[in-house]
Design a protein around this motif. Structure first.
Motif, PDB file in Angstrom:
ATOM      1  N   TYR A 113       9.293  31.720  26.717  1.00  0.00           N
ATOM      2  CA  TYR A 113       9.113  32.592  27.885  1.00  0.00           C
ATOM      3  C   TYR A 113      10.305  32.434  28.827  1.00  0.00           C
ATOM      4  O   TYR A 113      10.915  33.414  29.268  1.00  0.00           O
ATOM      5  CB  TYR A 113       7.806  32.226  28.599  1.00  0.00           C
ATOM      6  N   THR A 116      13.437  33.881  27.378  1.00  0.00           N
ATOM      7  CA  THR A 116      13.376  35.351  27.487  1.00  0.00           C
ATOM      8  C   THR A 116      13.773  35.798  28.889  1.00  0.00           C
ATOM      9  O   THR A 116      14.575  36.728  29.051  1.00  0.00           O
ATOM     10  CB  THR A 116      11.952  35.834  27.152  1.00  0.00           C
ATOM     11  N   GLU A 129       6.520  41.618  28.869  1.00  0.00           N
ATOM     12  CA  GLU A 129       6.379  40.427  28.027  1.00  0.00           C
ATOM     13  C   GLU A 129       5.293  40.617  26.981  1.00  0.00           C
ATOM     14  O   GLU A 129       4.205  41.095  27.278  1.00  0.00           O
ATOM     15  CB  GLU A 129       6.021  39.224  28.909  1.00  0.00           C
TER      16      GLU A 129
END
Ligand SMILES: O=C(O)C(=O)C[C@]1(C(=O)O)C=C[C@@H](O)C=C1
Length: 384
Positions: A113, A116, A129
């Motif tokens: 996460y 990203t 997401e």
């Protein structure tokens, strides 16, 4: 001055600093356009050297030591280079977009996460997401059009290559379009007030367990529970509310789930860094102004010297290799597929010729992608 007054003055100063950093970033983006017009490379380490020498000299009378100034500007300049690269790549490939759908492992707070966020914050105004429970699910999300990109961890400095991802690359039609490295600081995280001496179970992703194997060997009578991701581990701790059960993951991620840090720096390697690749349905072209990597896979066959002959082709064309990995070929477990990362742009003449020759001497070869190299080595300041 009273403490509060001083803190107010600090906050005011920090606000001014943020304004100046934002201005500097905008100037760097303007430099990108100017360099592109003059066919100049983004990186200009001579300019960086001059800049750092000047800043160190200006910092001295202000009481700012050389190490502090250098460390600070390495971060600022790395951001400047990466911002410029992202801008130029977006213009060249038409990939600038207000929103991107990105698939990655886990949910909010997982290492993927954060990787990203780090990669796509430079490339899109909004990141939609898509947290997934497995690498295969991530790849499927992009292949089926449910996501535009996927972020996949491919290697780590403590646990090495992530074989499952390499195996997925062997069969996917997706292309590698980017890469990034991200420091992974594994912490032991638990419910507030957890007593370390009473821990009975540790929850973490198998990769995390492998990267912290030495620490875990020192924990006697502790059961390991494998999770799909770090955020999955955090969720279990939060739901179970059992103070004898803890997780291993990142501090920031744990905070999202109300967990506190019990122990830090659990990884076998002090500098524990993961490299992630970014894959998409469409390959990208890398601007000449940006250092590029190309990744290809090849099956050389098993005749004596087959791999050596293939690697000699790279040497003959002056192409440096960044990484060589091998994985069993599905269905032929005693035959190896080689994964090769080289420092070259796919459109370079040398790379084109090398691939033509490799095509002739290998039994199978497939380019997985050409993408910007995000290894921004900081410019060291030589004594003036
Ligand atoms: O002046 C340039 O050429 C820039 O690209 C700006 C900058 C910087 O941030 O100071 C960034 C990258 C270069 O390697 C040198 C300097």
């Amino acid at each position: 001055m009273e403490l509060d007054e001083i803190r107010h003055a600090i906050s005011d100063t920090d606000q001014q600093l943020l304004g100046l950093l934002a201005k500097r970033r905008q100037l760097a983006l303007a430099v990108a356009d100017a360099k592109l017009a003059q066919n100049k490379p983004i990186r200009d380490q001579k300019r960086e050297q001059e800049l750092l020498v000047s800043l160190i000299s200006q910092g001295k009378p202000l009481g700012l030591d050389a190490q502090y100034v250098t460390r600070l500007y390495h971060v600022i300049i790395e951001d400047s280079v990466l911002q410029q690269q992202a801008k130029i790549q977006g213009q060249l490939n038409g990939t600038d977009s207000p929103a991107v759908r990105v698939a990655f492992l886990g949910g909010q707070g997982s290492y993927s996460y954060w990787a990203t966020q780090k990669y796509f914050t430079r490339r899109a105004e909004r990141i939609i997401e898509q947290g997934c429970d497995s690498f295969n699910e991530i790849v499927q999300a992009v292949e089926t059009g449910h996501a535009d990109y996927a972020v996949l961890p491919i290697e780590n400095t403590s646990s090495g290559s992530i074989n499952e991802v390499y195996d997925l690359l062997q069969h996917t039609r997706l292309s590698i379009v980017g890469e990034l490295t991200h420091p992974i600081a594994h912490c032991l995280l638990g419910l507030p007030g957890t007593d370390l001496s009473k821990i009975r179970q540790v929850c973490a992703h198998p990769q995390v367990i492998a990267q912290c194997s030495q620490y875990l060997q020192g924990l006697s009578q502790v059961k390991i529970e494998y999770c799909d991701s770090s955020s999955d581990a955090f969720t279990r701790i939060k739901q179970q509310q059992d103070p004898t059960v803890v997780a291993i993951g990142g501090e920031e991620g744990g905070q999202l789930y109300g967990l506190q840090v019990l122990t830090r720096d659990l990884a076998n390697q002090k500098d524990n860094v993961s490299r992630f690749i970014v894959v998409a349905r469409k390959p990208v072209t890398v601007a000449k102004a940006i250092p590029a990597k190309t990744t290809f896979i090849m099956y050389t066959g098993q005749q004596p010297g087959a791999l050596v002959d293939a690697l000699l082709v790279l040497k003959q064309h002056g192409i440096s290799m960044a990484k060589l990995e091998s994985r069993p070929i599905n269905g032929n477990p005693w035959e190896e597929m080689f994964y090769v990362d080289v420092f070259a742009n796919l459109s370079d003449y040398a790379m084109t010729r090398a691939l033509e020759e490799l095509n002739k001497i290998t039994k199978f070869i497939k380019v997985l992608g050409c993408y910007p190299s995000e290894d921004i080595e900081p410019t060291q300041v030589t004594a003036g």
